[in-house]
Write a protein that holds these residues in place. Sequence first.
Motif, PDB file in Angstrom:
ATOM      1  N   ARG A   1      42.268   0.196  -7.243  1.00 36.97           N
ATOM      2  CA  ARG A   1      42.282  -1.198  -6.808  1.00 36.97           C
ATOM      3  C   ARG A   1      43.475  -1.513  -5.903  1.00 36.97           C
ATOM      4  O   ARG A   1      43.518  -2.570  -5.290  1.00 36.97           O
ATOM      5  N   TYR A   2      44.432  -0.605  -5.832  1.00 38.61           N
ATOM      6  CA  TYR A   2      45.564  -0.761  -4.922  1.00 38.61           C
ATOM      7  C   TYR A   2      45.515   0.195  -3.738  1.00 38.61           C
ATOM      8  O   TYR A   2      46.247   0.004  -2.765  1.00 38.61           O
ATOM      9  N   LEU A   3      44.698   1.233  -3.833  1.00 35.75           N
ATOM     10  CA  LEU A   3      44.589   2.215  -2.761  1.00 35.75           C
ATOM     11  C   LEU A   3      43.181   2.216  -2.184  1.00 35.75           C
ATOM     12  O   LEU A   3      42.199   2.180  -2.927  1.00 35.75           O
ATOM     13  N   SER A   4      43.091   2.265  -0.873  1.00 36.95           N
ATOM     14  CA  SER A   4      41.790   2.367  -0.214  1.00 36.95           C
ATOM     15  C   SER A   4      41.247   3.782  -0.369  1.00 36.95           C
ATOM     16  O   SER A   4      42.003   4.717  -0.677  1.00 36.95           O
ATOM     17  N   PRO A   5      39.947   3.983  -0.149  1.00 35.03           N
ATOM     18  CA  PRO A   5      39.412   5.351  -0.191  1.00 35.03           C
ATOM     19  C   PRO A   5      40.124   6.303   0.766  1.00 35.03           C
ATOM     20  O   PRO A   5      40.279   7.485   0.455  1.00 35.03           O
ATOM     21  N   VAL A   6      40.579   5.810   1.933  1.00 37.44           N
ATOM     22  CA  VAL A   6      41.304   6.668   2.869  1.00 37.44           C
ATOM     23  C   VAL A   6      42.631   7.110   2.266  1.00 37.44           C
ATOM     24  O   VAL A   6      43.009   8.295   2.351  1.00 37.44           O
ATOM     25  N   GLU A   7      43.361   6.180   1.648  1.00 37.23           N
ATOM     26  CA  GLU A   7      44.634   6.533   1.014  1.00 37.23           C
ATOM     27  C   GLU A   7      44.415   7.496  -0.149  1.00 37.23           C
ATOM     28  O   GLU A   7      45.189   8.441  -0.344  1.00 37.23           O
TER      29      GLU A   7
END
Length: 426
Positions: free
Chosen positions: A37-43
């Motif tokens: 919930r704090y990181l995007s799929p790219v991250e």
Amino acid sequence: MFAKIKNNSLLSSSAVYLFSNLLAAAIPFALLPILTRYLSPVEYGEIAMFQTLIAALAAFVGLSGVGAAARKYYDTDLNTADFKAYIGSCFQVLVGSSLIVFFIIFLFRQRISELVSLNEKWIFLSVAVAATGFIIQMRLGLWQVKKSARPYGILQVSQSLSNMLLSLLFVVTLAQGAAGRINAQVYVTFLLAGISIYLLRRDDFLTFKWRPDQIREILNFGVPLIPHIGGIFILSSFDRFVINSKLGLAETGVYMVAVQLTSAMGIVFDAVNKAYVPWLYERLKRDLPEEKRQIVRWTYVYFMFVLLIAGLAFLIGPYLTVLIAGERYAEAGKVVGWLALGQAFVGMYLMVTNYTFYARKTGLLSLSTIVSGLLNIGLLILFIDLFGLVGAAMAFAISMAVRFLFTWFVAQKCHPMPWVQFLKSA
């Protein structure tokens, strides 16, 4: 393997290993809903590639010195000067192999950076994490052969807990994104490696002498395992390279979430195997026919159990994925069942591969892993084009099944067991 054999050491050790492994796995598992919930799929994809690169280096950094030390223990006494010098020789191999790997990565740093979609700083840090991780595993491995499950569990859980706390600080509080999660892993590994060295010195396990005979022995054990570990990497982690290349970092991040959701199975299998190996080696050394038949009977029960767990994952996996990781990662639910099936075959593989290590026929073990690893590459390229992300998980499951069957065949050649005659009475 369990009851009916008059020895409770396996159950007691397994309980401690299982508890510590599950707790160590539960901590990052509890962290998963927060990170997604704090990181995007790219991250998340960047984190996946960093961890994958570390796994790729495991075949070369240290050259399986931890496994060599564990096997050496069964030929000598843990407290002898010869064994302590052997541990020092393992560290000499670690230093030499790490320097070689670092130099090679330095030469090809730009190409590697493009391949894994990471900046060069993180690539160099991956070498350091692999080397310091070796030190931690050496301390854990010596506790394992001594059947000292409690300190093993304390160190293992401490690593996982520290990683979680630093990740929360860097990712949630300081909003550092993927860099925060990677930095947390780096700092914790460095810190615990230092503590592990202190503990090894305290227990008088670090005796540095120039022993070419021991270094040759370590290399004879570890070098033939390079293809084996490389094959394991291709089977378990290479899919992230292919997904990143064909589908992008975002899909790699989604896939990594599914991998983490099913990794709990691997944690349990590893816990059982850590307690099982010393117990098994003792009985193989005794070479009693009835004990061998009992081992085989309970191994078959174990096989049926893990396959049942994999079947349940196909049914409930998609719902659990959304519940735990959130809607952004809902696609991961489509691959959970196939990954769980692959993990089931990993658990079955661990039950048979121990015989090849006991027989010291690691070259034959490498052959089975290479064959299934090459199969995995071909299936990955074909299935991702045909089925997308699900295809990668299907390739993983099929390849793990092939590795298990091939390794089972090799294990029987190395150290015959009554796999067919197991029902015969004494």
